[in-house]
Design a protein around this motif. Structure first.
Motif, short mmCIF file in Angstrom:
data_model
loop_
_atom_site.label_atom_id
_atom_site.label_comp_id
_atom_site.label_asym_id
_atom_site.label_seq_id
_atom_site.Cartn_x
_atom_site.Cartn_y
_atom_site.Cartn_z
N UNK A 88 -4.91 29.72 -35.94
CA UNK A 88 -4.44 30.70 -34.96
C UNK A 88 -5.24 30.64 -33.66
N UNK A 89 -6.51 30.96 -33.75
CA UNK A 89 -7.34 30.99 -32.55
C UNK A 89 -8.26 32.20 -32.59
N UNK A 90 -8.60 32.71 -31.42
CA UNK A 90 -9.50 33.85 -31.32
C UNK A 90 -8.76 35.05 -30.75
N UNK A 91 -9.06 36.20 -31.27
CA UNK A 91 -8.51 37.42 -30.67
C UNK A 91 -9.36 37.75 -29.46
N UNK A 92 -8.73 37.84 -28.30
CA UNK A 92 -9.45 37.96 -27.03
C UNK A 92 -10.43 39.15 -27.05
N UNK A 93 -9.92 40.32 -27.42
CA UNK A 93 -10.77 41.52 -27.32
C UNK A 93 -11.96 41.47 -28.26
N UNK A 94 -11.73 41.01 -29.48
CA UNK A 94 -12.85 41.03 -30.42
C UNK A 94 -13.85 39.92 -30.10
N UNK A 95 -13.33 38.79 -29.57
CA UNK A 95 -14.25 37.72 -29.18
C UNK A 95 -15.14 38.19 -28.03
N UNK A 96 -14.51 38.87 -27.09
CA UNK A 96 -15.25 39.40 -25.95
C UNK A 96 -16.36 40.33 -26.43
N UNK A 97 -16.00 41.21 -27.33
CA UNK A 97 -16.99 42.16 -27.86
C UNK A 97 -18.10 41.41 -28.59
N UNK A 98 -17.72 40.40 -29.36
CA UNK A 98 -18.71 39.65 -30.13
C UNK A 98 -19.69 38.94 -29.20
N UNK A 99 -19.17 38.33 -28.13
CA UNK A 99 -20.05 37.59 -27.23
C UNK A 99 -20.98 38.55 -26.48
N UNK A 100 -20.41 39.61 -25.92
CA UNK A 100 -21.27 40.50 -25.15
C UNK A 100 -22.33 41.14 -26.05
N UNK A 101 -21.94 41.44 -27.28
CA UNK A 101 -22.93 41.98 -28.20
C UNK A 101 -24.01 40.95 -28.53
N UNK A 102 -23.58 39.71 -28.77
CA UNK A 102 -24.53 38.65 -29.10
C UNK A 102 -25.53 38.43 -27.98
N UNK A 103 -25.02 38.48 -26.76
CA UNK A 103 -25.90 38.24 -25.61
C UNK A 103 -26.75 39.46 -25.30
N UNK A 104 -26.32 40.62 -25.81
CA UNK A 104 -27.05 41.84 -25.48
C UNK A 104 -26.66 42.40 -24.13
N UNK A 105 -25.46 42.08 -23.66
CA UNK A 105 -25.02 42.61 -22.38
C UNK A 105 -23.93 43.67 -22.56
N UNK A 106 -23.90 44.25 -23.76
CA UNK A 106 -22.94 45.33 -24.00
C UNK A 106 -23.59 46.70 -23.75
N UNK A 107 -24.83 46.68 -23.27
CA UNK A 107 -25.46 47.93 -22.92
C UNK A 107 -26.15 47.75 -21.57
N UNK A 108 -26.61 48.87 -20.99
CA UNK A 108 -27.16 48.83 -19.64
C UNK A 108 -28.51 48.09 -19.57
N UNK A 109 -28.67 47.33 -18.51
CA UNK A 109 -29.98 46.75 -18.19
C UNK A 109 -30.42 47.34 -16.86
N UNK A 110 -31.62 47.91 -16.84
CA UNK A 110 -32.11 48.54 -15.63
C UNK A 110 -33.08 47.60 -14.93
N UNK A 111 -32.92 47.49 -13.61
CA UNK A 111 -33.68 46.48 -12.88
C UNK A 111 -34.41 47.07 -11.68
#
Lengths: 233, 233
Positions: free
Chosen positions: A86-109
Motif C-alpha cells: 500500500x504505502x504510508x499513511x500521510x498523517x501518521x507518517x508525519x506524526x511519526x517523523x516529527x515525534x522521532x525528530x523531537x520537533x512535535x513540541x516547542x523549542x525555545x531559542x
DNA sequence: TGCTGTGAAGTGCTTCACAGCG
DNA sequence: CGCTGTGAAGCACTTCACAGCA
C-alpha cells in the motif's frame, strides 16, 4: 565539512521518549538522513494540504529529489511505518517523523545579535509555525539594549545565563558580525546551551559536547558560480 | 539529499578560464570540496586581515574544522599551490581559490519575491562584498510593482526575461512563499537562467541542466533538535 | 500483486601513510 | 627536516535487488 562528534549512537533501551514510543532500529543515524527527514516533513505537509491520504515511497522520493530506497531506509531507522503493498499513511507518517525528530513540541531559542540579520530572523514567521520560537534577544551594543524588537526587549549579553534558565531556552542563534561570533558562542556555552545555530560567517570553537550548525549562503552561491563556470564546457 | 546532474566533469583541455590559468588535475570535483573551499576562503581572509602571510595545511584545516589531508586534497584538484616544507602563501592561495571557483569577478543576480525574506536579502551587505550583486528584483503582486526597495524598482515577473538579458544576470534567487516557488522557477528557467538559489521551503522541478541550491534553516534546526534529544542518553 | 523493509553490493568521500621536494 | 601532494586503505552513505507481508 562537518565535524561529527563521534558519539551519535542511539541506545534502543532508552528509545521511549516523550509520550509516543519510537522503536529505534539502528545504532547510528546518518546526518544526511536527518536532513532528508526535514524535507520529507515539508513534502508530507504539502501532500496533506492537498488532501492526499496515502503515499508510497517512490512518489514521495521523487517529490524530495531522492531515491525510493533512500526514503524507505531513512524511515526504517525509526521504525516500520508503512503498509506493504500500500504505502504510508500521510498523517501518521508525519506524526511519526516529527515525534522521532523531537520537533512535535516547542523549542525555545535565544538570539544573539540584533542587527539586520537578527531582525530578519525575528520577522521570519516560519520559525514559530514550526515550533521554533525565539523568546530572548541579546546584543552587546549599549544603544540597542532596552529597545523593543518584534515585541521582545533587547537584553545585555551578560543576562544570557539567567534568562536561559528562566525562559527554558535550549538553542542559541548567533547572528553577530563574524568578529563577535566567538564571544557570542562563549556566552551561549557558559549559559549552558549545547545547541548553536550560527549565521555568522565565522567558524567558532566550542567544547565537544556542543553541537553547532552553520548556515552560510555563500557555500551555495560559490557552488552555483563554480558549476556555472563548468557548464560552458 | 542532493541530486547530482551526472555531468560535472572537467576537461583539462579547456582549463584556461578568465585571465589566470588553472591547471585542473582531476575529472570530478566533489560537491563537498566546493563547499569547503568557500570555508577556506573565509578563513584565509581572516588570516590575511591578521597579517599572516604563510600557513600550512594543518592549522588552516583546524580553523575550518576539517582534516589536514582534506585541505591538501581539496587544493590538489585545482593545482599545486603550496611550497613543500613551508606551506601556502595566504594571499596567493586566496587568489588561486577564488579564481578557480570563478568568484573573483562579479555575479549579477535576480531576486523573485520582495517580501520579508527578499527585503532581508537585499539588506544583506555581505552579498555585494563577495561579488554577488542583486541587480533586478521581481514580484507578481501588483501592489508591490513599482515600489523602490533598497534603490531598486520592483518589476513584474513578466519582465524577467528581458531584464536578465539587459542586466547580464546569471543567477536567480527565489524568495517567494512555497506555493509560488515553482512558478518563479519556471520564470527563471524561461528567462534562460541555469543557476537558482531557492530560499523557499519547497522543492522545485527544473530541467536537468539547471542547478538548484536549497537554503533551508530547518534542516539545521531539525538536526539540532534531534541531537539535543539524543544527548540525554 | 504491489510495496515495504533490508542484507548485500556499489559508490564516493575521507583519512592514512609516505614518497618527494624545498 | 618539514610540509606538500597523492596512491591506497578505510569508512559511510546510497542504491540494488529481492524476500516477506498485506
Amino acid at each position: 565539512m562537518y565535524l561529527y562528534s563521534h558519539n551519535q549512537r542511539l541506545d534502543p533501551l532508552f528509545s521511549e521518549y516523550a509520550a509516543m514510543n519510537r522503536p529505534l532500529k539502528s545504532k547510528h543515524i546518518p546526518r544526511a538522513t536527518i536532513q532528508r527527514l526535514a524535507t520529507y516533513v515539508q513534502a508530507l505537509e504539502a501532500l496533506s494540504r492537498d488532501g492526499v491520504e496515502v503515499i508510497s515511497s517512490n512518489p514521495l522520493a521523487e517529490a524530495c529529489g531522492v531515491n525510493g530506497s533512500q526514503v524507505r531506509k531513512d524511515l526504517a531507522y525509526f521504525g516500520e511505518f508503512g503498509i506493504r503493498g500500500v504505502g504510508y499513511q500521510v498523517s501518521s507518517l508525519l506524526a511519526a517523523i516529527t515525534s522521532s525528530l523531537g520537533v512535535d513540541h516547542e523549542w525555545r531559542m535565544a538570539l544573539i545579535g540584533v542587527g539586520n540579520l537578527g531582525k530578519a530572523l525575528l520577522n521570519h514567521s516560519e520559525f514559530r509555525a514550526r515550533n521554533f520560537n525565539i523568546v530572548g534577544i541579546f546584543d552587546c551594543d549599549p544603544f540597542k539594549i532596552g529597545e523593543i524588537v518584534h515585541g521582545l526587549e533587547v537584553h545585555c549579553t551578560q543576562d544570557l545565563k539567567q534568562m536561559v534558565a528562566e525562559l527554558d531556552i535550549a538553542i542559541g542563534i548567533i547572528a553577530t558580525p563574524p568578529e563577535r561570533a566567538q564571544r557570542a558562542a562563549q556566552h551561549l556555552v557558559d549559559a549552558g546551551l549545547s545547541s548553536i545555530l550560527n549565521f555568522s560567517l565565522a567558524r567558532i570553537k566550542v567544547p565537544d559536547h556542543v553541537q553547532v550548525e552553520y548556515v552560510d549562503f555563500f557555500h551555495h552561491l560559490y557552488g552555483l558560480a563554480f558549476r556555472h563556470g563548468q557548464s560552458r564546457f
